[in-house]
Design an enzyme around this catalytic site. Structure first.
Site: not given
Ligand code: CMC
Length: 425
Positions: A266, A307, A365
């Protein structure tokens, strides 16, 4: 409710169970299985792959189309025209504020940026090398010990105050944790600065000097916060809702969300991206790592790619990529070896059939890790920044749940253990 119905029949039974089909404003239909328990059966869906855990009107994601809407507004439009605090208001209240309400909200946040001196004492009890996420979980939960006069979760005023306090104090807590880790004095917030400027000032300023914050970096940080502000029913938000469904206080709930965010699958992925870039170490080794990522017998994955929901370019990544270019150019570090590796990696992955076929695009990210590194934020603080940005999303979902009828979250299970047996005597 629509007239559509789903019909289920169990093998060996003549009975047909009719289930209502619910329609969202947009998105797929949802079969309402709530009545199944009265027929003596449950559904089984570990990981919630096919299950909506709640109804919500905050955020909508279409992962195949690469769409993310907050209260209906596309994320790229918010990143271009709004700012973090305005987006916080939007998430919390459902509508964009007019100028007067925006100012009033900003002023209210600014009045709550300081934290009680006893929180600093608690911070001092941590070793300097403690992981910042471990400390943040603790300090956030400890806020409940200060505000026990306003923890009535059924009181909308108390909930509002908790929302303001949490959004206002997160940057102060995050910067305090960083300063403690490097042995520098903790910086007080300066309320004439914007939210993002204040954060950078508390992170990198020193008491001997006045604030000196780059406007490009402050803008980048504001957009990073905004892009992380909410993401529907992800693991940490679902954790906050589940904790909140017991009537737990808001600081305990947000602390549980921070704990869930810490995991590398996460929020911990931005930290993993930088670790990977350092491990690659040199452009000459990129092909070797790409080959490892494609090798089915090697558990290595290219961090910052792919993802669970987005099988298209994550709309947040598109914005983040632009900000990344601006920040690297502003700091004059485009040719830093680490960032050159990142750029080459991005290019190869976008052109390589393995990644194209599996729809593995650079995720948020990937770019946020690069930007935060360029700004000088240590890797161990990356997930703290994510938590700071996600705070309004967590609170909005918690508040949405408590504002309507809700039940304690209590999943059932498929029991596969031993049947009843007697204790040997
Ligand atoms: N590098 C190489 N191959 C990959 C990667 C990757 N990063 N991600 C997925 N694959 C492959 C995977 O091996 C599989 O291949 P095959 O079909 O040949 O078996 C295929 O792509 C589908 O993978 P999956 O595991 O079924 O996909 P998922 O949707 O379950 O996983 C993910 C999503 C994000 C966990 C995964 O892409 C991943 O591990 N990425 C790297 C970690 C990362 O960057 N995580 C941050 C996610 S965004 C943060 C957040 O929202 O909190």
């Amino acid at each position: 409710m629509s007239d559509k119905k789903a019909r289920v029949s169990l093998a060996g039974s003549q009975d047909v169970i009719e289930l209502p089909v619910l329609e969202g404003t947009i998105g797929p239909d949802v079969i309402d299985v709530r009545s199944l328990v009265s027929k003596g059966v449950f559904t089984y869906d570990p990981g919630f792959m096919s299950t909506a855990s709640t109804e919500s009107s905050i955020t909508y994601i279409d992962g195949d189309a690469g769409v993310l809407l907050h209260r209906g507004y596309p994320i790229d439009q918010l990143a271009d025209h709004s700012d973090y605090l305005e987006t916080c208001y939007l998430l919390l209240k459902g509508e964009l504020p007019d100028a007067a309400n925006k100012q009033a909200f900003t002023d209210e946040i600014k009045r709550h940026t300081m934290v009680d001196a006893q929180i600093a004492q608690l911070l001092n009890g941590f070793q300097r090398n403690a992981h910042p996420m471990a400390v943040l979980i603790s300090l956030t939960g400890a806020l409940a010990a200060l505000y026990h006069d306003s923890l009535d979760v059924d009181d909308a005023e108390h909930r509002h105050l908790a929302a303001i306090r949490l959004i206002a104090k997160m940057p102060t807590l995050a910067a305090m944790i960083y300063k403690h880790s490097i042995g520098q004095p903790v910086m007080s917030p300066i309320n004439s600065l914007t939210y993002a400027e204040n954060f950078l000032h508390m992170m990198f300023g020193v008491p001997a000097e006045g604030p000196n914050v780059s406007s490009v970096l402050a803008k980048a940080v504001d957009v990073i916060f905004l892009l992380h502000a909410d993401h529907e029913q992800n693991a940490s938000t679902s954790t906050v809702r589940l904790a909140g469904s017991t009537g737990a206080n808001p600081y305990a709930c947000i602390s549980s969300g921070i704990a869930a965010l810490w995991g590398p699958a996460h929020g911990g992925a931005n930290e993993a991206v930088l670790k990977m870039l350092n491990e690659i170490g040199d452009e000459s080794r990129i092909e070797e790592f790409i080959a490892k990522a494609k090798d089915k017998d090697d558990p290595f994955r290219l961090m910052g790619f792919g993802h669970r929901v987005y099988k298209n370019f994550d709309p947040r990544s598109k914005v983040m990529r632009k900000i990344c270019d601006e920040v690297l150019a502003d700091l004059g570090v485009e040719n830093d070896p680490l960032f050159r590796i990142a750029r080459r990696l991005e290019k190869i992955a976008l052109e390589d059939q393995y990644f194209i076929e599996r729809k593995l695009y650079p995720n948020v990210d990937f770019y946020s890790g690069i930007i935060l590194k360029a700004i000088g934020i240590p890797t161990s603080m990356f997930t703290v920044i994510f938590a700071l940005g996600r705070t309004p999303g967590w609170i909005s979902h918690w508040n949405e749940m408590l504002s309507g009828p809700y039940k304690i979250g209590r999943p059932r299970q498929l029991y596969r253990g031993s049947p009843k047996r007697d204790y040997p005597v």
